[in-house]
Design a protein around this motif. Structure first.
Motif, mmCIF file in Angstrom:
data_model
loop_
_atom_site.group_PDB
_atom_site.id
_atom_site.type_symbol
_atom_site.label_atom_id
_atom_site.label_comp_id
_atom_site.label_asym_id
_atom_site.label_seq_id
_atom_site.Cartn_x
_atom_site.Cartn_y
_atom_site.Cartn_z
ATOM 1 N N PHE A 33 20.456 43.443 10.416
ATOM 2 C CA PHE A 33 21.035 43.169 8.962
ATOM 3 C C PHE A 33 19.959 41.825 8.534
ATOM 4 O O PHE A 33 19.965 40.917 9.288
ATOM 5 C CB PHE A 33 22.332 42.630 8.890
ATOM 6 C CG PHE A 33 22.914 41.902 7.530
ATOM 7 C CD1 PHE A 33 22.947 42.901 6.281
ATOM 8 C CD2 PHE A 33 23.044 40.815 7.282
ATOM 9 C CE1 PHE A 33 22.921 42.251 4.984
ATOM 10 C CE2 PHE A 33 23.148 40.202 6.122
ATOM 11 C CZ PHE A 33 23.319 41.048 4.939
ATOM 12 N N GLN A 34 19.427 42.043 7.312
ATOM 13 C CA GLN A 34 18.894 40.962 6.758
ATOM 14 C C GLN A 34 19.457 40.455 5.232
ATOM 15 O O GLN A 34 19.564 39.108 5.092
ATOM 16 C CB GLN A 34 17.113 41.187 6.750
ATOM 17 C CG GLN A 34 16.441 41.563 8.019
ATOM 18 C CD GLN A 34 14.956 41.975 7.633
ATOM 19 O OE1 GLN A 34 14.640 42.520 6.752
ATOM 20 N NE2 GLN A 34 14.137 41.721 8.640
ATOM 21 N N ASN A 35 19.584 41.499 4.648
ATOM 22 C CA ASN A 35 20.270 41.304 3.348
ATOM 23 C C ASN A 35 20.839 42.544 3.048
ATOM 24 O O ASN A 35 20.309 43.588 3.572
ATOM 25 C CB ASN A 35 19.444 40.562 2.342
ATOM 26 C CG ASN A 35 18.053 41.409 2.163
ATOM 27 O OD1 ASN A 35 18.041 42.545 1.564
ATOM 28 N ND2 ASN A 35 16.914 40.816 2.159
ATOM 29 N N ALA A 36 21.541 42.613 1.963
ATOM 30 C CA ALA A 36 22.163 43.788 1.528
ATOM 31 C C ALA A 36 21.130 44.806 1.050
ATOM 32 O O ALA A 36 21.407 45.939 0.822
ATOM 33 C CB ALA A 36 23.081 43.515 0.541
ATOM 34 N N ASN A 37 20.148 44.303 0.479
ATOM 35 C CA ASN A 37 18.910 45.306 -0.047
ATOM 36 C C ASN A 37 18.182 46.161 0.933
ATOM 37 O O ASN A 37 17.496 47.058 0.455
ATOM 38 C CB ASN A 37 18.080 44.482 -1.158
ATOM 39 C CG ASN A 37 18.803 44.138 -2.288
ATOM 40 O OD1 ASN A 37 19.753 44.665 -2.670
ATOM 41 N ND2 ASN A 37 18.233 43.009 -2.933
ATOM 42 N N SER A 38 18.162 45.423 2.066
ATOM 43 C CA SER A 38 17.491 46.295 3.476
ATOM 44 C C SER A 38 18.446 46.952 4.130
ATOM 45 O O SER A 38 17.881 47.625 5.042
ATOM 46 C CB SER A 38 16.850 45.165 4.100
ATOM 47 O OG SER A 38 17.827 44.184 4.635
ATOM 48 N N GLY A 39 19.642 47.134 3.927
ATOM 49 C CA GLY A 39 20.490 48.046 4.616
ATOM 50 C C GLY A 39 21.284 47.226 5.905
ATOM 51 O O GLY A 39 20.984 46.118 5.910
ATOM 52 N N ALA A 40 21.828 47.982 6.838
ATOM 53 C CA ALA A 40 22.651 47.564 7.938
ATOM 54 C C ALA A 40 23.738 46.684 7.450
ATOM 55 O O ALA A 40 24.080 45.424 8.203
ATOM 56 C CB ALA A 40 21.785 46.883 8.830
ATOM 57 N N ASP A 41 24.360 46.537 6.278
ATOM 58 C CA ASP A 41 25.270 45.530 5.758
ATOM 59 C C ASP A 41 26.626 46.047 6.335
ATOM 60 O O ASP A 41 27.426 46.400 5.573
ATOM 61 C CB ASP A 41 25.020 45.478 4.195
ATOM 62 C CG ASP A 41 25.845 44.607 3.444
ATOM 63 O OD1 ASP A 41 26.341 43.558 4.329
ATOM 64 O OD2 ASP A 41 26.133 44.599 2.237
ATOM 65 N N VAL A 42 26.851 45.710 7.334
ATOM 66 C CA VAL A 42 28.078 46.000 7.963
ATOM 67 C C VAL A 42 28.287 44.798 9.235
ATOM 68 O O VAL A 42 27.484 44.487 9.942
ATOM 69 C CB VAL A 42 28.095 47.336 8.691
ATOM 70 C CG1 VAL A 42 26.890 47.643 9.742
ATOM 71 C CG2 VAL A 42 29.491 47.773 9.368
#
Length: 268
Positions: A123-132
């Motif tokens: 996760f880096q930010n919501a726009n880059s995915g892995a928002d979990v």
């Protein structure tokens, strides 16, 4: 690409919304937009009230003063799945989970302390995915967990499939949070249509849901909450361009992509 849907009505959130400078699109309503009377503001933007008894696995997150800022899902008695952007950088002692409470002004249900926070390492930010993220609690909640979608659940992501999103977030773009649990039934978009709406959309990490004409959507404060299809957690409220705008569906974390990582945190 879009804005995360975290807190906007706490003082910290209002300041954050006013000074957003990360290159994302702003989601606060314009100063010239007429204010809709409170009685006529639609819940969760175009949804309806929901009963906690029918959705016992949906929870909300608060700070230590009891201010709600995100949602979550009971995935195991002492484990909560939420959005990474809700808790990244937070200390466990700064976050609480409220379960079994339909109305935020009541004292029903349980308030659990968070003892551990796992944020997906990509996760880096919501726009880059892995928002979990997965939270570990200091107690086992008595509420039925919701199953987490796995890779074999691809049929649940078919375009047009009806999904349900739940939360206590803003009832209109830039508006007030709801005091009671709300839900909205929205169809899933195809990856192609999501790509048209959001050029940086990542099909392996995200899924879109909403109405092409707008009018029904999750909003600020709903972040981390569940998107459900056939009694499985298929998405996590993540981001979007405003709330319920035409041709701007909500973006959700594609849970099936991260099933194995989440399951490892659940300890099963």
């Amino acid at each position: 690409m879009a804005d995360t849907r975290r807190r906007i009505w706490s003082m910290a959130g209002l300041l954050a919304a006013a000074t957003l400078s990360s290159g994302l699109l702003t989601t606060t309503a314009s100063a010239t937009e007429p204010d809709m009377p409170e009685a006529k503001k639609p819940p969760i933007v175009g949804g309806q009230p929901a009963k906690i008894a029918e959705h016992p696995w949906v929870v909300y997150l608060t700070d230590t003063q009891g201010n709600q800022f995100c949602g979550g899902t009971v995935a195991k008695a002492n484990k909560i799945v939420t959005a990474a952007h809700c808790v990244t950088g937070e200390q466990p002692a700064a976050v609480q989970v409220v379960a079994g409470r339909e109305n935020k002004q009541s004292t029903a249900g349980e308030v659990a302390k968070v003892t551990g926070i796992w944020v997906h390492p990509r996760f880096q930010n919501a726009n880059s995915g892995a928002d979990v993220a997965v939270l570990t609690l200091d107690q086992a909640l008595p509420h039925q967990p919701l199953a987490v979608a796995a890779k074999q659940d691809a049929p649940l992501y078919q375009p047009g499939k009806m999904s349900t999103v739940l939360g206590w977030g803003a009832t209109a773009e830039g508006g007030q949070a709801s005091q009671t649990l709300q839900k909205a039934d929205v169809p899933l978009f195809s990856d192609q249509d999501c790509q048209k709406a959001y050029p940086q959309y990542k099909a392996d990490a995200m899924v879109c849901a909403g109405l092409p004409q707008g009018g029904m959507d999750s909003c600020q404060g709903d972040s981390g909450g569940p998107l459900v299809v056939e009694n499985k957690l298929v998405g996590i409220v993540s981001t979007g361009n405003g709330c319920a705008r035409p041709n701007a569906p909500g973006i959700y974390t594609r849970v099936s992509t991260y099933h194995d990582d989440v399951q490892a945190q659940l300890g099963s």
